[in-house]
Every structure is written in C-alpha cells, then in structure tokens.
Design a protein around this motif. Structure first.
Motif, PDB file in Angstrom:
ATOM      1  N   LEU A 156       0.815  -0.668  -0.452  1.00  0.00           N
ATOM      2  CA  LEU A 156       0.372   0.204  -0.436  1.00  0.00           C
ATOM      3  C   LEU A 156       0.995   1.156  -0.050  1.00  0.00           C
ATOM      4  O   LEU A 156       0.017   1.685   0.333  1.00  0.00           O
ATOM      5  CB  LEU A 156      -0.509   0.128   1.157  1.00  0.00           C
ATOM      6  CG  LEU A 156      -2.055  -1.023   1.264  1.00  0.00           C
ATOM      7  CD1 LEU A 156      -2.863  -0.784   2.609  1.00  0.00           C
ATOM      8  CD2 LEU A 156      -2.848  -0.848   0.502  1.00  0.00           C
ATOM      9  N   ASP A 157       2.381   1.443  -0.377  1.00  0.00           N
ATOM     10  CA  ASP A 157       3.310   2.462  -0.540  1.00  0.00           C
ATOM     11  C   ASP A 157       2.949   3.266   0.992  1.00  0.00           C
ATOM     12  O   ASP A 157       3.174   4.450   1.223  1.00  0.00           O
ATOM     13  CB  ASP A 157       3.157   3.533  -1.358  1.00  0.00           C
ATOM     14  CG  ASP A 157       3.528   4.172  -1.629  1.00  0.00           C
ATOM     15  OD1 ASP A 157       5.437   3.223  -1.120  1.00  0.00           O
ATOM     16  OD2 ASP A 157       3.814   5.040  -2.592  1.00  0.00           O
ATOM     17  N   TRP A 158       2.535   2.186   2.218  1.00  0.00           N
ATOM     18  CA  TRP A 158       2.744   2.547   3.557  1.00  0.00           C
ATOM     19  C   TRP A 158       1.540   3.591   4.235  1.00  0.00           C
ATOM     20  O   TRP A 158       1.033   4.425   4.994  1.00  0.00           O
ATOM     21  CB  TRP A 158       4.177   3.269   3.885  1.00  0.00           C
ATOM     22  CG  TRP A 158       5.036   2.326   3.154  1.00  0.00           C
ATOM     23  CD1 TRP A 158       5.826   3.158   1.920  1.00  0.00           C
ATOM     24  CD2 TRP A 158       5.752   1.202   4.123  1.00  0.00           C
ATOM     25  NE1 TRP A 158       6.896   1.683   1.373  1.00  0.00           N
ATOM     26  CE2 TRP A 158       6.825   1.297   2.742  1.00  0.00           C
ATOM     27  CE3 TRP A 158       6.202   0.407   5.020  1.00  0.00           C
ATOM     28  CZ2 TRP A 158       7.604   0.152   3.240  1.00  0.00           C
ATOM     29  CZ3 TRP A 158       6.661  -0.371   4.934  1.00  0.00           C
ATOM     30  CH2 TRP A 158       7.498  -0.627   3.586  1.00  0.00           C
ATOM     31  N   ARG A 159       0.407   3.519   3.274  1.00  0.00           N
ATOM     32  CA  ARG A 159      -0.217   4.391   3.298  1.00  0.00           C
ATOM     33  C   ARG A 159      -1.644   3.510   4.516  1.00  0.00           C
ATOM     34  O   ARG A 159      -3.130   4.342   4.988  1.00  0.00           O
ATOM     35  CB  ARG A 159      -1.187   5.406   2.211  1.00  0.00           C
ATOM     36  CG  ARG A 159      -0.674   6.280   1.295  1.00  0.00           C
ATOM     37  CD  ARG A 159      -1.700   6.515   0.525  1.00  0.00           C
ATOM     38  NE  ARG A 159      -1.413   5.858  -0.919  1.00  0.00           N
ATOM     39  CZ  ARG A 159      -1.226   5.551  -1.416  1.00  0.00           C
ATOM     40  NH1 ARG A 159      -0.014   5.597  -2.179  1.00  0.00           N
ATOM     41  NH2 ARG A 159      -1.431   4.329  -2.968  1.00  0.00           N
ATOM     42  N   GLY A 160      -1.701   2.454   4.252  1.00  0.00           N
ATOM     43  CA  GLY A 160      -2.079   1.779   5.256  1.00  0.00           C
ATOM     44  C   GLY A 160      -2.702   2.407   6.535  1.00  0.00           C
ATOM     45  O   GLY A 160      -3.779   2.233   7.114  1.00  0.00           O
ATOM     46  N   ASN A 161      -1.482   1.837   7.203  1.00  0.00           N
ATOM     47  CA  ASN A 161      -1.626   2.534   8.479  1.00  0.00           C
ATOM     48  C   ASN A 161      -2.142   4.190   8.901  1.00  0.00           C
ATOM     49  O   ASN A 161      -2.920   4.426   9.684  1.00  0.00           O
ATOM     50  CB  ASN A 161      -0.146   2.592   9.350  1.00  0.00           C
ATOM     51  CG  ASN A 161       0.281   1.254   9.769  1.00  0.00           C
ATOM     52  OD1 ASN A 161      -0.523   0.400  10.189  1.00  0.00           O
ATOM     53  ND2 ASN A 161       1.163   1.133   9.988  1.00  0.00           N
ATOM     54  N   GLU A 162      -1.718   4.836   7.833  1.00  0.00           N
ATOM     55  CA  GLU A 162      -2.557   6.128   8.022  1.00  0.00           C
ATOM     56  C   GLU A 162      -3.764   6.264   7.516  1.00  0.00           C
ATOM     57  O   GLU A 162      -4.491   7.596   8.427  1.00  0.00           O
ATOM     58  CB  GLU A 162      -1.535   6.550   6.983  1.00  0.00           C
ATOM     59  CG  GLU A 162      -0.141   6.726   7.133  1.00  0.00           C
ATOM     60  CD  GLU A 162      -0.010   7.523   8.799  1.00  0.00           C
ATOM     61  OE1 GLU A 162      -0.055   8.125   8.732  1.00  0.00           O
ATOM     62  OE2 GLU A 162       1.452   7.323   9.274  1.00  0.00           O
ATOM     63  N   GLU A 163      -4.565   5.713   6.276  1.00  0.00           N
ATOM     64  CA  GLU A 163      -5.642   6.029   6.247  1.00  0.00           C
ATOM     65  C   GLU A 163      -6.755   5.255   6.232  1.00  0.00           C
ATOM     66  O   GLU A 163      -8.052   4.341   6.273  1.00  0.00           O
ATOM     67  CB  GLU A 163      -5.572   6.269   4.753  1.00  0.00           C
ATOM     68  CG  GLU A 163      -4.305   7.156   3.887  1.00  0.00           C
ATOM     69  CD  GLU A 163      -4.198   7.962   2.787  1.00  0.00           C
ATOM     70  OE1 GLU A 163      -5.342   7.069   1.412  1.00  0.00           O
ATOM     71  OE2 GLU A 163      -3.085   8.535   2.659  1.00  0.00           O
ATOM     72  N   GLY A 164      -5.712   3.732   6.872  1.00  0.00           N
ATOM     73  CA  GLY A 164      -7.086   2.734   7.119  1.00  0.00           C
ATOM     74  C   GLY A 164      -7.173   1.848   5.889  1.00  0.00           C
ATOM     75  O   GLY A 164      -6.500   1.879   4.438  1.00  0.00           O
TER      76      GLY A 164
END
Ligand SMILES: *Cc1c(COP(=O)(O)O)cnc(C)c1O
Length: 471
Positions: A156-164
C-alpha cells in the motif's frame, strides 16, 4: 518473602523440579482430569492472609500435577514437541530473577545485543544467507502476523496505517491448502479479509503446486485484486511437507510479492547439512520464521524471526512517543519496533545457555536421533500386517492407521482408528494426535522430546499395537 527465605525455598523448589523430571515416566502422558476438576479444587477467592509456602508446594502435587499433560515426557508423541532442557530452564530462572523489560536498547543493552548476536548464530547455523536480521517473537503466529502487516504496508506504499484499509485496493494472500491455521488468523487480523486468502492446491507430496499459485495470481490480477504476500511452509503441521521455495520465490520476485517462510517446526532441522535442500531457494524470502521452542531445547516462548529488510517491519510498527525516545534512538536496535507488544522478556538468555551448553553438534545429534527413531518406527509399522504407514516419515513426523483384515470400508476404518486414538490417549503410556490425510482419519506421531530414546518409541509402539488388537 525476604531474600534469605527466597534462597531456602528456591533450593526446595529445584529439588521438586529435578524429581519431577526424574520421575516423569511414571505419570500418564495426557492429564486424566475431567473438565472443571482443577477449578473445583481451587477456592473461589484469593486468601486474605498469607499462606505458608509448604501449603503451596503440597498443592502442586495435589492439584497442579494431575492437571498437567506432560509435554516433557519422553513418550509424548503428540502435536509438535515443545521441548526444553535443563540449561534452558536455568536461564528462565535467571530471566525471571533479573526481570528486566527489554523493550528498548537502553532498558537493558545486554538483552538487546545478546538477542542480535545469538540470532545471528542461529542464522548461520541453519544456513540462512548474510543479510537477514533476527528478532525473537513470542510465537510463529506472531512472526507471520508481523510479516503480513509489513507486506500489506509495502503493497500500500505505507498508506494503510495512515488511511485505514477501506477504499484501498483488495490485497490477496496465498498459502498452500496445508498451511497452518495461524496464516488464516494473521490474514484476518491484518485486515486482508478471509475472502482474499487463497488456499493453493497441493500435489501428491502435499507441497504447494507452483503452477497453481501462478494461476491464482493471474486470476487475481485479471480481477483487479493485488497479489500481496505468499506464505510458504517448510514442514507442514499435518504431514511435514515442504513447499518448493525455488519456484515459489521466482514467482514472488516476478510479481513483486512478499515471501514469508513458515518453518516453525522443520526450521530446526536446517541445522543438519543433509536436510538443507528442503530450504533451497530461501535466499529469495523476505522473512523466515522457526521456533527454537519446538525442537531446539529452548523453553517456550522463543520464535526466531529473520527479516531481509527489517526497516519494512519497523516502518510498519514504529510509533515514537516522547517517553520512549532515548539519546540512542535511531543508532541502536529498539526491538519494541520489531514486534507487536511493547514489553519484552529477556528471552535471548535461554538460547545463549542452550547453544553454549550443547553446541551445534549436540543439537544436531538430538535432531538426528529423533529422525532416526521416526524411521525405525516407520519400519515397524510397515512390517505390521494390520497397520499401514500413510505418510512419511518427513523428518521425525509420520502418520499411520490400523487396518486389520475385514475391518470394513473407509467409514468403518475411520471410526475404528478414532476409537484406537482415544483408547491410546486414555491409556496414558503415550499420547498421539489425530489427523486427516486424503480425507481419511489417521494417527499422527511426532518425535522430538529431549529425552526420547529408542526404548520409549518401542514402549509406545507396543502400547499402540496391544490396544489396537484388544479393541
Ligand atoms: C506450530 C506451528 C505454528 C504455530 O506456532 P506458534 O509458535 O505456536 O504460533 C505455525 N506454523 C507451523 C507450520 C507450525 O507447525
């Protein structure tokens, strides 16, 4: 309890520990307790006043020991071993005594640096190439969950933790139909959704079929699902099969998929050069886990997790509030960022004790003994006219069933073998696990307790045949 008393009682307790191990063979392997029996022997409330230590010791004999299934019994042939050893037990006593919390380098530099070092010893011992960094996790389940989380964030290019995860592309995880239940559990916890967990068919040898993996990946790509992670198994729980890492790794590399290898049990056998071929291709893995707490004389919990790029995991898990910031942050390893819990026990100490007390040669001798015993037992099963070896031995794991003349069709044989398993486990001389192979009920034997010798396997086999023929 003051320290003088502690010293006195510790000696008494060590007496109890040594006697327990000396006399363990007299006990039935599996506890004969009925549900609720132990709870009924315990009072409903905690004592208001302190009780004498002698009363506690007496209750160990009265309440606790009958309620134990004796995993360190040399005729324990169930599940996988969770073997232990005197050096490991002594180290556990020390870990409990020092009682440090090794969450950061600063909160006990020796715990962190010893962990880094002994895991590198292990890495070399099992032939994992340079470039993998190790960390001790509680369990293989936890290591696999960490791998799935890192794989998810990378995809997810490190976006999962930020955006859910809602609104992101669906991500698929692949493992063989024989993979351990912890993979499916990790898939659900990490938010992939069970619907995107692909169980890939296995071949005659119970190993994942690479062409079936490739086909599943292509189907997902065509449907707009992003292939994210493959979990390959070395030594499946059911029959001890190993997925072919060479072609699986090649497929993962071609599609940019994270490859995690679950070698929870069989990883220990990689200490043996003659079994290294099982892991051919492992250099392509992103992470690899095996459990010294299964077959390497180290008390539970101690799961060795090796990562090709640990920064992917720390980027996934690191959160740095002010109270966890230290002068050395960033220049040392803070293992809290390598796993899910913050707090950590000093678990490297028992590995250090085990590796130094036995040496790699001592550990190899034990592994070879267990593997040879499994071969010997397989020979006896093959020679018995009314028994049938169903799988293996794969390392020290085999499955078999009772098949007397005229016992009827498959359903009758399944029922007969289930009766046999229950009778054997009730008998107490040994303890086996049931399994299913090609949808047939089988009895599964896994040899790996530290003190299992030929006579124990003979005794267990005698008990099984005697009970079978008396059914
Ligand atoms: C035992 C086992 C596990 C689970 O190990 P834990 O350390 O108890 O989580 C996972 N995978 C395989 C293949 C196993 O044999």
């Amino acid at each position: 309890m003051d320290i003088a008393r502690f010293r006195e009682r510790a000696h008494a307790l060590v007496e109890h520990m040594a006697t327990y191990l000396e006399e363990i063979e007299r006990r039935p392997v599996r506890s004969r307790c009925r549900p609720g029996e132990v709870a009924a022997a315990l009072p409903a409330t905690a004592p208001e006043e302190p009780e004498p230590f002698e009363a506690l010791l007496a209750d160990l004999e009265r309440i606790v020991l009958p309620g134990l299934t004796h995993w360190q019994h040399p005729r324990f042939l169930a599940y996988f071993p969770a073997n232990s050893s005197p050096p490991s037990v002594l180290a556990e006593m020390l870990t409990a005594t020092y009682a440090v919390n090794a969450m950061l380098w600063q909160t006990s530099p020796a715990a962190t640096e010893m962990e880094t070092t002994v895991l590198d010893w292990l890495r070399r011992a099992i032939g994992l190439p340079d470039g993998f960094s190790g960390v001790i996790q509680s369990t293989a389940s936890e290591a696999t969950l960490c791998a799935l989380l890192a794989a998810r964030e990378r995809a997810l290019d490190w976006r999962g933790n930020e955006e859910g995860l809602a609104g992101g592309p669906p991500l698929a995880v692949y493992a063989s139909a024989e993979a351990h239940s912890s993979v499916e559990k990790g898939v659900t916890i990490a938010g992939f959704g069970r619907r995107f967990f692909r169980r890939i068919p296995v071949g005659e040898d119970f190993a994942l079929r690479p062409e079936a993996l490739e086909a599943a990946i292509r189907t997902d790509l065509d449907a707009g699902v992003r292939p994210c992670c493959v979990v390959a198994t070395l030594g499946t729980t059911g029959v001890g099969a190993s997925d072919p890492l060479e072609p699986v790794g090649e497929i993962c590399a071609r599609h940019g998929i994270y490859l995690h290898v679950d070698a929870a049990w069989a990883g220990s056998a990689l200490l043996l050069p003659e079994w290294r071929h099982l892991a051919a291709g492992v250099e392509r893995a992103d992470s690899f886990v095996f459990n010294p707490h299964k077959w390497l004389l180290t008390n539970f919990d101690c799961s060795a997790h090796f990562l090709r790029r640990p920064e992917e995991l720390t980027r996934t898990l690191s959160i740095l509030p002010a109270y966890l910031r230290g002068r050395e942050t960033g220049s040392v390893i803070d293992y809290r960022d390598w796993g899910i819990p913050l707090g950590r026990r000093f678990r490297a100490l028992k590995l250090w004790f085990v590796l130094r007390s036995y040496g790699l040669e001592g550990l190899r001798a034990m592994l070879r003994r267990h593997i040879a015993l499994a071969r010997e037992l397989a020979g006896w099963i093959r020679e018995a006219p009314d028994f049938e070896l169903v799988t293996g031995p794969n390392l020290a794991l085999l499955t078999f069933r009772y098949r007397p003349e005229g016992a009827g069709g498959n359903a009758a044989l399944d029922a007969l073998n289930e009766r046999l398993l229950n009778a054997v486990n009730d008998d107490g001389r040994t303890y086996l696990t049931p399994g299913r192979v090609h949808d047939r009920y089988v009895l599964r034997v896994s040899i790996g307790q530290a003190r299992t010798e030929q006579r124990h396997v003979e005794e267990a086999w005698r008990a099984i045949t005697e009970i079978a023929r008396g059914l």
